[in-house]
Design a protein around this motif. Structure first.
Motif, PDB file in Angstrom:
ATOM      1  N   SER A 132      28.513  24.265   4.764  1.00  0.00           N
ATOM      2  CA  SER A 132      28.642  23.437   3.574  1.00  0.00           C
ATOM      3  C   SER A 132      28.298  21.998   3.949  1.00  0.00           C
ATOM      4  CB  SER A 132      30.056  23.510   3.001  1.00  0.00           C
ATOM      5  OG  SER A 132      30.985  22.989   3.931  1.00  0.00           O
ATOM      6  N   GLU A 133      28.178  21.171   2.937  1.00  0.00           N
ATOM      7  CA  GLU A 133      27.856  19.763   3.155  1.00  0.00           C
ATOM      8  C   GLU A 133      28.744  18.889   2.279  1.00  0.00           C
ATOM      9  OE1 GLU A 133      23.048  20.324   3.883  1.00  0.00           O
ATOM     10  OE2 GLU A 133      23.743  19.545   1.965  1.00  0.00           O
ATOM     11  N   VAL A 134      29.071  17.725   2.781  1.00  0.00           N
ATOM     12  CA  VAL A 134      29.672  16.678   1.974  1.00  0.00           C
ATOM     13  C   VAL A 134      28.495  15.966   1.329  1.00  0.00           C
ATOM     14  CG1 VAL A 134      30.942  14.501   2.046  1.00  0.00           C
ATOM     15  CG2 VAL A 134      31.647  16.414   3.510  1.00  0.00           C
ATOM     16  N   GLY A 135      28.571  15.686   0.045  1.00  0.00           N
ATOM     17  CA  GLY A 135      27.458  15.042  -0.626  1.00  0.00           C
ATOM     18  C   GLY A 135      27.794  13.664  -1.131  1.00  0.00           C
ATOM     19  N   LEU A 136      26.841  12.766  -1.004  1.00  0.00           N
ATOM     20  CA  LEU A 136      26.943  11.424  -1.565  1.00  0.00           C
ATOM     21  C   LEU A 136      25.715  11.232  -2.443  1.00  0.00           C
ATOM     22  CD1 LEU A 136      28.188   8.586  -1.783  1.00  0.00           C
ATOM     23  CD2 LEU A 136      26.826   7.963   0.232  1.00  0.00           C
ATOM     24  N   MET A 137      25.929  11.155  -3.748  1.00  0.00           N
ATOM     25  CA  MET A 137      24.828  10.960  -4.689  1.00  0.00           C
ATOM     26  C   MET A 137      24.788   9.492  -5.083  1.00  0.00           C
ATOM     27  SD  MET A 137      25.370  14.429  -6.917  1.00  0.00           S
ATOM     28  CE  MET A 137      24.001  14.122  -8.015  1.00  0.00           C
ATOM     29  N   LEU A 138      23.642   8.858  -4.846  1.00  0.00           N
ATOM     30  CA  LEU A 138      23.479   7.427  -5.097  1.00  0.00           C
ATOM     31  C   LEU A 138      22.719   7.168  -6.388  1.00  0.00           C
ATOM     32  CD1 LEU A 138      22.388   6.273  -1.530  1.00  0.00           C
ATOM     33  CD2 LEU A 138      24.674   6.144  -2.546  1.00  0.00           C
ATOM     34  N   SER A 139      23.162   6.168  -7.106  1.00  0.00           N
ATOM     35  CA  SER A 139      22.412   5.701  -8.266  1.00  0.00           C
ATOM     36  C   SER A 139      21.257   4.848  -7.775  1.00  0.00           C
ATOM     37  CB  SER A 139      23.294   4.847  -9.183  1.00  0.00           C
ATOM     38  OG  SER A 139      24.344   5.624  -9.695  1.00  0.00           O
ATOM     39  N   GLY A 140      20.201   4.832  -8.539  1.00  0.00           N
ATOM     40  CA  GLY A 140      19.080   3.970  -8.180  1.00  0.00           C
ATOM     41  C   GLY A 140      17.861   4.760  -7.766  1.00  0.00           C
ATOM     42  N   SER A 141      16.936   4.049  -7.210  1.00  0.00           N
ATOM     43  CA  SER A 141      15.642   4.622  -6.851  1.00  0.00           C
ATOM     44  C   SER A 141      15.681   5.274  -5.480  1.00  0.00           C
ATOM     45  CB  SER A 141      14.604   3.502  -6.852  1.00  0.00           C
ATOM     46  OG  SER A 141      14.909   2.585  -5.820  1.00  0.00           O
ATOM     47  N   LYS A 142      14.507   5.761  -5.069  1.00  0.00           N
ATOM     48  CA  LYS A 142      14.361   6.303  -3.721  1.00  0.00           C
ATOM     49  C   LYS A 142      14.768   5.268  -2.683  1.00  0.00           C
ATOM     50  CE  LYS A 142      10.484   9.233  -4.989  1.00  0.00           C
ATOM     51  NZ  LYS A 142       9.083   9.572  -4.729  1.00  0.00           N
ATOM     52  N   ALA A 143      14.552   4.005  -3.019  1.00  0.00           N
ATOM     53  CA  ALA A 143      14.887   2.928  -2.083  1.00  0.00           C
ATOM     54  C   ALA A 143      16.383   2.909  -1.761  1.00  0.00           C
ATOM     55  CB  ALA A 143      14.452   1.583  -2.649  1.00  0.00           C
ATOM     56  N   ALA A 144      17.235   3.301  -2.702  1.00  0.00           N
ATOM     57  CA  ALA A 144      18.677   3.320  -2.452  1.00  0.00           C
ATOM     58  C   ALA A 144      19.014   4.336  -1.358  1.00  0.00           C
ATOM     59  CB  ALA A 144      19.434   3.646  -3.733  1.00  0.00           C
ATOM     60  N   ASN A 190      30.115  18.324  10.978  1.00  0.00           N
ATOM     61  CA  ASN A 190      30.126  18.476   9.529  1.00  0.00           C
ATOM     62  C   ASN A 190      28.949  17.711   8.944  1.00  0.00           C
ATOM     63  OD1 ASN A 190      32.706  19.956   9.135  1.00  0.00           O
ATOM     64  ND2 ASN A 190      33.546  18.128  10.091  1.00  0.00           N
ATOM     65  N   LEU A 191      28.236  18.332   8.009  1.00  0.00           N
ATOM     66  CA  LEU A 191      27.034  17.735   7.450  1.00  0.00           C
ATOM     67  C   LEU A 191      27.338  16.854   6.243  1.00  0.00           C
ATOM     68  CD1 LEU A 191      24.735  20.886   7.615  1.00  0.00           C
ATOM     69  CD2 LEU A 191      24.954  19.015   9.291  1.00  0.00           C
ATOM     70  N   ILE A 192      26.607  15.743   6.147  1.00  0.00           N
ATOM     71  CA  ILE A 192      26.746  14.804   5.038  1.00  0.00           C
ATOM     72  C   ILE A 192      25.345  14.564   4.487  1.00  0.00           C
ATOM     73  CG2 ILE A 192      27.498  12.505   4.328  1.00  0.00           C
ATOM     74  CD1 ILE A 192      29.233  12.647   7.040  1.00  0.00           C
ATOM     75  N   ARG A 193      25.111  14.948   3.232  1.00  0.00           N
ATOM     76  CA  ARG A 193      23.815  14.780   2.590  1.00  0.00           C
ATOM     77  C   ARG A 193      23.876  13.634   1.592  1.00  0.00           C
ATOM     78  NH1 ARG A 193      19.257  17.527   1.963  1.00  0.00           N
ATOM     79  NH2 ARG A 193      20.158  19.425   2.894  1.00  0.00           N
ATOM     80  N   VAL A 194      22.849  12.785   1.652  1.00  0.00           N
ATOM     81  CA  VAL A 194      22.694  11.711   0.680  1.00  0.00           C
ATOM     82  C   VAL A 194      21.485  12.049  -0.186  1.00  0.00           C
ATOM     83  CG1 VAL A 194      22.221   9.245   0.369  1.00  0.00           C
ATOM     84  CG2 VAL A 194      23.708  10.008   2.233  1.00  0.00           C
ATOM     85  N   SER A 195      21.645  11.902  -1.485  1.00  0.00           N
ATOM     86  CA  SER A 195      20.570  12.177  -2.427  1.00  0.00           C
ATOM     87  C   SER A 195      20.794  11.334  -3.679  1.00  0.00           C
ATOM     88  CB  SER A 195      20.561  13.665  -2.783  1.00  0.00           C
ATOM     89  OG  SER A 195      21.758  14.040  -3.433  1.00  0.00           O
TER      90      SER A 195
END
Length: 121
Positions: free
Chosen positions: A65-77, A113-118
């Protein structure tokens, strides 16, 4: 209807993991005990570190499994977050790339533990 409100991450060293996640996410835990450290990520929703299974969890244990962090904004974020986190010396599992949900990258905590940013969907 009930909804999940506690997400546990198994760690082998709760003090090390608390420092890692506090620094990475720039947040403080709501409590600190020798084996359990919760962070409130939304009202009534907790992300918690738990070493109660530390005897069976090792960095060599594959994570599914992964912990996820979803960011607002563009690809640049996403790229800015990658730059900031790699400056902290995180372990990179996947460098920034495009995937079905947009720009993303993956790092690992000290226990693997995996952490995904998207981006926000």
């Amino acid at each position: 209807m009930t909804t999940p409100n506690l997400f546990l991450i198994y760690v082998t060293d709760v003090e090390r993991a608390t420092r890692f996640y506090s620094d990475l996410f720039d947040m403080a835990p709501v409590a600190v005990t020798p084996r359990y450290v919760p962070f409130e990520v939304a009202p009534g929703v907790f992300f918690a570190l738990w070493s109660g299974r530390g005897d069976t969890v090792t960095a060599a244990t594959p994570r599914t499994s992964e912990v996820g962090l979803m960011l607002s904004g563009s690809k640049a974020a996403v790229d800015d977050c990658y730059t900031k986190w790699t400056a902290k010396g995180v372990t990179v599992v996947e460098e920034p790339h495009e995937d079905v949900f947009g720009r993303t990258f993956v790092i690992a905590d000290p226990d693997g533990n995996l952490i995904r940013v998207s981006p926000v969907d």
